[in-house]
Design an enzyme around this catalytic site. Sequence first.
Site, PDB file in Angstrom:
ATOM      1  N   LYS A  22       0.839  -1.201   0.000  1.00 35.02           N
ATOM      2  CA  LYS A  22       0.000   0.000   0.000  1.00 35.02           C
ATOM      3  C   LYS A  22       0.875   1.254   0.000  1.00 35.02           C
ATOM      4  O   LYS A  22       0.586   2.227  -0.695  1.00 35.02           O
ATOM      5  CB  LYS A  22      -0.896  -0.036   1.254  1.00 35.02           C
ATOM      6  CG  LYS A  22      -1.805   1.154   1.457  1.00 35.02           C
ATOM      7  CD  LYS A  22      -2.871   0.844   2.502  1.00 35.02           C
ATOM      8  CE  LYS A  22      -2.311   0.649   3.888  1.00 35.02           C
ATOM      9  NZ  LYS A  22      -2.095   1.920   4.614  1.00 35.02           N
ATOM     10  N   ARG A  27       2.342   5.982  -3.261  1.00 37.76           N
ATOM     11  CA  ARG A  27       3.365   6.924  -3.737  1.00 37.76           C
ATOM     12  C   ARG A  27       3.431   6.911  -5.260  1.00 37.76           C
ATOM     13  O   ARG A  27       3.485   7.969  -5.901  1.00 37.76           O
ATOM     14  CB  ARG A  27       4.731   6.555  -3.135  1.00 37.76           C
ATOM     15  CG  ARG A  27       4.886   6.944  -1.660  1.00 37.76           C
ATOM     16  CD  ARG A  27       6.029   6.190  -0.998  1.00 37.76           C
ATOM     17  NE  ARG A  27       6.320   6.700   0.339  1.00 37.76           N
ATOM     18  CZ  ARG A  27       5.591   6.428   1.415  1.00 37.76           C
ATOM     19  NH1 ARG A  27       4.514   5.668   1.315  1.00 37.76           N
ATOM     20  NH2 ARG A  27       5.918   6.927   2.603  1.00 37.76           N
ATOM     21  N   GLN A 146       4.701  10.709   6.826  1.00 34.01           N
ATOM     22  CA  GLN A 146       3.837  10.924   5.658  1.00 34.01           C
ATOM     23  C   GLN A 146       3.741  12.407   5.295  1.00 34.01           C
ATOM     24  O   GLN A 146       3.545  12.743   4.122  1.00 34.01           O
ATOM     25  CB  GLN A 146       2.449  10.336   5.906  1.00 34.01           C
ATOM     26  CG  GLN A 146       2.456   8.813   5.902  1.00 34.01           C
ATOM     27  CD  GLN A 146       1.085   8.224   6.135  1.00 34.01           C
ATOM     28  OE1 GLN A 146       0.080   8.932   6.183  1.00 34.01           O
ATOM     29  NE2 GLN A 146       1.037   6.911   6.272  1.00 34.01           N
ATOM     30  N   SER A 172      10.345   7.298  11.407  1.00 34.63           N
ATOM     31  CA  SER A 172      10.059   6.408  10.265  1.00 34.63           C
ATOM     32  C   SER A 172      10.932   6.731   9.044  1.00 34.63           C
ATOM     33  O   SER A 172      10.441   6.871   7.922  1.00 34.63           O
ATOM     34  CB  SER A 172       8.576   6.493   9.886  1.00 34.63           C
ATOM     35  OG  SER A 172       7.761   6.109  10.967  1.00 34.63           O
ATOM     36  N   ASP A 291       4.101   0.187  12.401  1.00 36.21           N
ATOM     37  CA  ASP A 291       2.906  -0.546  11.977  1.00 36.21           C
ATOM     38  C   ASP A 291       2.924  -2.017  12.371  1.00 36.21           C
ATOM     39  O   ASP A 291       1.894  -2.689  12.291  1.00 36.21           O
ATOM     40  CB  ASP A 291       2.716  -0.434  10.454  1.00 36.21           C
ATOM     41  CG  ASP A 291       2.064   0.884  10.051  1.00 36.21           C
ATOM     42  OD1 ASP A 291       1.527   1.582  10.936  1.00 36.21           O
ATOM     43  OD2 ASP A 291       2.095   1.213   8.850  1.00 36.21           O
ATOM     44  N   ARG A 322      -3.863   3.404  18.754  1.00 31.83           N
ATOM     45  CA  ARG A 322      -3.552   1.971  18.755  1.00 31.83           C
ATOM     46  C   ARG A 322      -3.005   1.473  20.090  1.00 31.83           C
ATOM     47  O   ARG A 322      -3.160   0.292  20.424  1.00 31.83           O
ATOM     48  CB  ARG A 322      -2.575   1.646  17.622  1.00 31.83           C
ATOM     49  CG  ARG A 322      -3.237   1.673  16.255  1.00 31.83           C
ATOM     50  CD  ARG A 322      -2.298   1.319  15.124  1.00 31.83           C
ATOM     51  NE  ARG A 322      -3.052   1.190  13.878  1.00 31.83           N
ATOM     52  CZ  ARG A 322      -2.503   1.174  12.672  1.00 31.83           C
ATOM     53  NH1 ARG A 322      -1.182   1.297  12.553  1.00 31.83           N
ATOM     54  NH2 ARG A 322      -3.248   1.038  11.594  1.00 31.83           N
TER      55      ARG A 322
END
Length: 407
Positions: A22, A27, A146, A172, A291, A322
């Site tokens: 994904k 991207r 992101q 990240s 993740d 989460r």
Amino acid sequence: MTITLQRSSIDKQSTITITGSKSESNRLLLLQALYPQLSIANVSNSDDSKVMKHALTTSNNVIDIHHAGTAMRFLTAFFAIQEGREVVLTGSQRMKERPIEILVEALNQLGADISYLESKGCPPLRIKGKTLTDYKVKLQANVSSQYISALLLIAPKLKNGIELTLEGKITSVPYINMTLDLLHQIGVQTSFVGQVITVQPMNEIVNPKTLTVESDWSSASYFYSIVALSEIGTEITLSSYKQNSLQGDSVLVKIYREFGVETTFAENSIALKKTSQNSSPKAFDLSNAPDIAQTIAVTCLGLGVECSLSGLHTLKIKETDRLVALKNEIEKFGAKIEITDNSLHLYQSKNIKPNPTIATYNDHRMAMAFAPLALKTSLQIEDAGVVSKSYPDFWTDLKSLGFQIKE
């Protein structure tokens, strides 16, 4: 849809084909919209990628991306540079609570025209597309990679490219490197030195090409968990994966070695094999792969292994909080777990309570992370269809392994 997973055992040897990543797909779909000479193979069949593709090709002025956080960030940047077009970018109720102010401020620094229609700092957004001529921008780097990738993806279409200075600890990093690598593959010149990323402008792709999306490592994590929770000798082959992956979650290879799972790379696949038992306490910093935190925590729960996971600050702003969701659901098994804003500690629990009902919080990863526990006990999973966000074939693939699943 609530499903029941009966306590199951799985076939000793199985093969699963997993859809394209994904992260890579979204991207590349944006880059394809900017550079139509680009072709893409093995695009993800996830809801998020379908939403992304639709948003990039629709002529509607109101675009609803539902729960797709990646799409919200990337499309905010994309529509900011669509000169002469005005859109409203909106999403689910949870999406309207997820922060986007850092990205909006950065784009507005570059000259964009983006405003909030409801709560300040959150979608829905009104975006008036225009030509952006400024190129120097600063961005807080410890919230979501992101935001950074969104700016980098549009950068080669800016008149002067971009010089992006990252402030604070960068989160990240593999996802930023993934974006830069994909830009490089289509011919864009970039550099990433210290806290500064520069991207040079590029009008068009000189040599039209097809890029093939690698399968999704986040999706592979659930099969690592299944093998870890299985008997020694259990083996699952997954395709299509490569050893020099761009995806941060490929760190699974190293992490699951500590659970007795060995990974063997073939030409276009990986074989996961349970070779030993290892019940020692675990500690992982997941700053670069948050993740897979849910998967690892549930693996430890199923094995009765104590674990400490850190680097989880981005989990607060995902589809749900989460960390809170993990605590709520793990406690249903009778285990003790403590959380902070960026970490969790799961205490050793030799016996887990049977037949819990797991809430999924509109979060695909909650459903998939807990499913492997059917190897230890029966359980119910609410709103099981939520997996379509990233992995629509998940339950079908589990059945093919031997899991007993009833609606």
